[in-house]
Design a protein around this motif. Structure first.
Motif, PDB file in Angstrom:
ATOM      1  N   GLY A   2       0.712  -0.839   0.011  1.00  0.00           N
ATOM      2  CA  GLY A   2      -0.332   0.202   0.453  1.00  0.00           C
ATOM      3  C   GLY A   2       0.017   0.586   0.004  1.00  0.00           C
ATOM      4  N   GLY A   3       2.060   1.273  -0.449  1.00  0.00           N
ATOM      5  CA  GLY A   3       3.136   2.543  -0.148  1.00  0.00           C
ATOM      6  C   GLY A   3       3.363   3.338  -1.435  1.00  0.00           C
ATOM      7  N   LEU A   4       3.951   3.714  -1.705  1.00  0.00           N
ATOM      8  CA  LEU A   4       4.474   4.340  -3.786  1.00  0.00           C
ATOM      9  C   LEU A   4       5.338   4.647  -3.342  1.00  0.00           C
ATOM     10  CD1 LEU A   4       3.110   5.060  -5.441  1.00  0.00           C
ATOM     11  CD2 LEU A   4       3.347   7.838  -4.241  1.00  0.00           C
ATOM     12  N   THR A   5       6.109   4.395  -5.075  1.00  0.00           N
ATOM     13  CA  THR A   5       7.542   4.810  -5.549  1.00  0.00           C
ATOM     14  C   THR A   5       7.405   5.652  -6.027  1.00  0.00           C
ATOM     15  OG1 THR A   5       8.284   2.784  -3.716  1.00  0.00           O
ATOM     16  CG2 THR A   5       9.638   4.400  -5.747  1.00  0.00           C
ATOM     17  N   ILE A   6       7.997   6.642  -6.200  1.00  0.00           N
ATOM     18  CA  ILE A   6       8.271   7.511  -7.508  1.00  0.00           C
ATOM     19  C   ILE A   6       9.665   7.889  -7.688  1.00  0.00           C
ATOM     20  CG2 ILE A   6       7.779   9.684  -8.342  1.00  0.00           C
ATOM     21  CD1 ILE A   6       5.771  10.166  -6.526  1.00  0.00           C
ATOM     22  N   VAL A   7       9.689   7.397  -8.971  1.00  0.00           N
ATOM     23  CA  VAL A   7      11.215   7.591  -9.631  1.00  0.00           C
ATOM     24  C   VAL A   7      11.599   8.239 -10.984  1.00  0.00           C
ATOM     25  CG1 VAL A   7      13.132   6.077 -11.070  1.00  0.00           C
ATOM     26  CG2 VAL A   7      11.826   5.178  -8.896  1.00  0.00           C
ATOM     27  N   VAL A   8      12.548   9.664 -10.877  1.00  0.00           N
ATOM     28  CA  VAL A   8      12.193  11.062 -11.958  1.00  0.00           C
ATOM     29  C   VAL A   8      13.966  10.294 -12.253  1.00  0.00           C
ATOM     30  CG1 VAL A   8      12.809  12.737 -11.785  1.00  0.00           C
ATOM     31  CG2 VAL A   8      10.770  12.173 -10.569  1.00  0.00           C
ATOM     32  N   ARG A   9      13.651  10.243 -13.488  1.00  0.00           N
ATOM     33  CA  ARG A   9      14.804   8.906 -14.369  1.00  0.00           C
ATOM     34  C   ARG A   9      15.562  10.655 -15.571  1.00  0.00           C
ATOM     35  NH1 ARG A   9      13.385   4.685 -15.270  1.00  0.00           N
ATOM     36  NH2 ARG A   9      14.454   3.721 -13.222  1.00  0.00           N
ATOM     37  N   ASP A  10      16.770  10.778 -15.387  1.00  0.00           N
ATOM     38  CA  ASP A  10      17.148  11.602 -16.589  1.00  0.00           C
ATOM     39  C   ASP A  10      18.512  11.055 -17.213  1.00  0.00           C
ATOM     40  OD1 ASP A  10      19.120  12.853 -15.614  1.00  0.00           O
ATOM     41  OD2 ASP A  10      18.281  13.711 -14.592  1.00  0.00           O
ATOM     42  N   ASN A  11      18.992  11.665 -18.178  1.00  0.00           N
ATOM     43  CA  ASN A  11      19.874  10.489 -19.092  1.00  0.00           C
ATOM     44  C   ASN A  11      20.919  12.016 -19.214  1.00  0.00           C
ATOM     45  OD1 ASN A  11      19.001  12.450 -20.702  1.00  0.00           O
ATOM     46  ND2 ASN A  11      19.373  11.006 -22.129  1.00  0.00           N
ATOM     47  N   GLY A  12      21.140  13.189 -17.732  1.00  0.00           N
ATOM     48  CA  GLY A  12      22.277  14.365 -18.495  1.00  0.00           C
ATOM     49  C   GLY A  12      23.587  14.769 -17.770  1.00  0.00           C
ATOM     50  N   SER A  13      23.505  14.984 -17.396  1.00  0.00           N
ATOM     51  CA  SER A  13      25.513  15.164 -17.369  1.00  0.00           C
ATOM     52  C   SER A  13      25.420  14.779 -15.228  1.00  0.00           C
ATOM     53  CB  SER A  13      25.851  16.749 -16.924  1.00  0.00           C
ATOM     54  OG  SER A  13      25.473  16.867 -15.532  1.00  0.00           O
ATOM     55  N   GLY A  14      24.786  14.442 -15.040  1.00  0.00           N
ATOM     56  CA  GLY A  14      25.188  13.669 -13.552  1.00  0.00           C
ATOM     57  C   GLY A  14      26.245  14.643 -12.661  1.00  0.00           C
ATOM     58  N   PHE A  15      26.401  13.944 -11.926  1.00  0.00           N
ATOM     59  CA  PHE A  15      27.304  14.056 -10.557  1.00  0.00           C
ATOM     60  C   PHE A  15      27.539  13.057 -10.024  1.00  0.00           C
ATOM     61  CE2 PHE A  15      23.334  14.324  -8.599  1.00  0.00           C
ATOM     62  CZ  PHE A  15      24.175  14.270  -7.370  1.00  0.00           C
TER      63      PHE A  15
END
Length: 519
Positions: free
Chosen positions: A439-452
């Motif tokens: 009953g929980g929730l996981t949100i993933v926001v992913r990009d292929n940018g420059s990163g660090f």
């Protein structure tokens, strides 16, 4: 003469035989544990003791020598005497054995006995004697009374306690439940005792290996006398109670468990209070750390542009207004004031967030719709960057939280992905929301940018004014706001990133996490 002598000798022998027989009977009767006595029936309600064994003296405390030859009314006290006379008459009238129970007071104390009298007829069929036997029930009656009192106390204890008391018969593998079981958990006991497996079925599947198997291990594979566990137990309405269960194992001399007496206590309110206190403590610790960081950074960022502005304003008062130094100083003064204004704007934003947190109230948030609203103001920037965003959130997915907080979270993470994209490849952003089985929730926001470099960044990723890309404009408070919003809604955010590969933010929300927060 010889006949007379023979006759006298025969009579003597007969008398001797009779005496020996009476002696043997006396020895036999004295060896009997039950009270035995014989009464001569002399007239109506006139009965005289002619024999009593040693058990009579031991039970009543009355010496046999003082009893023999006396009438029953001189030996047996009231109110037992009236009952005894009635039973004696009944035996004589029916010429049948009569049995009853009576309680009498003797020098030894109160005696409870099962009494029987059997009539002995003479040659004419009339009752001439009564043979009585008394089986002493005093000890048994005391045990019965003590057991009855103990059972009454146990029954009242079951009514008084709020715990679910049980008795596990390990041989039959059944559980006998007290009244608390139905009151605590709502399960109606159509049978009692119930199979052990019925209790086991209500233990939470995640706790079952530890609890059910652990209990059987303690009972059958150890010599432990005590067992206790905390676990989740299903109520009749499907909800889960958190219980503390403690039991005492009764074992035979060989060590084999035969029973366990235990009690289940519903500690759900206490555990909820503990979680609330823990969350509150974590929140206060986090807020205190943020406040210290905020105070230091803001004071530092305010001090530098303010000192510069004061310096340039002093210099402007002393130099020629037509000189190049005046123009340069005026430009620098404006720059310092702009920096000061930005810091004050940051302070205003952060304080506004804290005010909103104080008044936070969860509401059902349509996650996909809020994400699209956040994207509207960034759509031009995303297109100008040649980027694409893939949204994988079910339209019907609603989350308990704040619509404004989720809007701010999506806006900051998407704008960061656009701002810190990689020039070597088209920008790709993916946002995925998944409901967990619990009953929980996981949100993933992913990009292929420059990163660090995540390792180099350490634990300071979400701190104020923390930046990882030189040459890019930014105020350094976006990730700080993201974390503040997530934690206010009872969630957690983590980030993974690698230079020239991209960044991934993962937001975790426990089931009903917002309900556990002190509002």
């Amino acid at each position: 003469m010889s006949d007379s002598a023979d006759s006298s000798g025969g009579a003597a022998a007969a008398i001797a035989a009779l005496v020996e027989r009476e002696h043997q009977l006396s020895v036999l009767f004295d060896a009997i544990a039950d009270v035995t006595f014989v009464l001569n029936v002399e007239a109506v309600d006139r009965y005289r003791f002619v024999f009593a064994n040693k058990a009579f003296e031991k039970t009543t405390g009355l010496p046999v020598a003082q009893v023999l030859g006396r009438y029953v009314e001189e030996v047996i006290p009231e109110p037992s005497l009236s009952l005894v006379l009635t039973k004696y008459r009944e035996a004589i009238e029916t010429m049948q054995r009569v049995v009853w129970q009576e309680v009498s007071d003797y020098p030894t104390g109160q005696v409870t006995g099962e009494v029987s009298v059997t009539p002995v007829p003479d040659e004419h069929g009339h009752c001439c004697q009564l043979v009585g036997v008394v089986h002493d029930l005093t000890k048994e009656k005391k045990v019965e009374a003590a057991l009855r009192l103990s059972n009454e106390r146990f029954a009242y204890a079951l009514k008084a306690t709020t715990d679910a008391i049980y008795d596990w018969n390990t041989g039959r593998d059944t559980l006998y439940w007290g009244e608390g079981f139905e009151d605590l958990f709502g399960h109606q006991l159509t049978e009692n005792p119930t199979p052990f497996s019925k209790w086991a079925d209500y233990v939470h599947p995640a706790d079952s290996p530890r609890v059910v198997a652990g209990l059987r291990h303690a009972a059958f594979e150890t010599t432990n006398l005590f067992w206790q566990e905390e676990y989740r137990f299903q109520r009749s309405d499907g909800s889960w109670a958190e219980v503390f269960d403690r039991g005492y194992l009764l074992r035979e001399a060989s060590g084999q468990a035969v029973r366990m007496i235990g009690a289940m206590q519903d500690i759900t309110p206490r555990k909820q209070s503990e979680r609330q206190q823990r969350l509150l403590a974590e929140k206060l610790i986090g807020q205190n750390a943020d406040l210290q960081q905020f105070t230091y950074i803001v004071s530092h960022n305010l001090r530098a542009p303010l000192a510069n502005a004061l310096g340039f304003s002093d210099l402007l008062a002393r130099v020629d207004k037509q000189s190049a130094v005046f123009d340069t100083s005026l430009h620098n003064l404006r720059t310092s004031l702009q920096l000061l204004d930005e810091v004050l704007a940051d302070v205003n934003d952060i304080l506004s967030v804290r005010d909103e947190q104080a008044g936070y109230r969860p509401e059902p948030v349509p996650l996909a719709a809020v994400c699209r609203q956040a994207l509207l103001s960034l759509q031009d920037a995303l297109q100008n960057a040649g980027g694409q965003l893939q949204l994988q959130i079910a339209p019907e997915l609603h989350v308990a939280g704040s619509r404004a907080y989720f809007h701010s979270i999506f806006h900051n993470l998407i704008s960061n992905a656009i701002k810190y994209r990689a020039d070597a490849r088209p920008l790709r952003i993916a946002i995925v929301a998944t409901a967990t089985p619990a009953g929980g929730l996981t949100i993933v926001v992913r990009d292929n940018g420059s990163g660090f470099d995540r390792k180099l960044a350490g634990d300071n990723v979400f701190q104020l004014y923390r930046r990882f890309h030189a040459g890019q404009t930014g105020r350094g408070i976006g990730l700080y706001l993201v974390r503040a919003h997530v934690e206010t809604m009872g969630g957690q955010v983590v980030v993974e990133s690698r230079p020239n590969e991209g960044t991934e933010f993962t937001l975790y929300f426990r089931p009903h996490a917002d309900e556990n927060l002190p509002h």
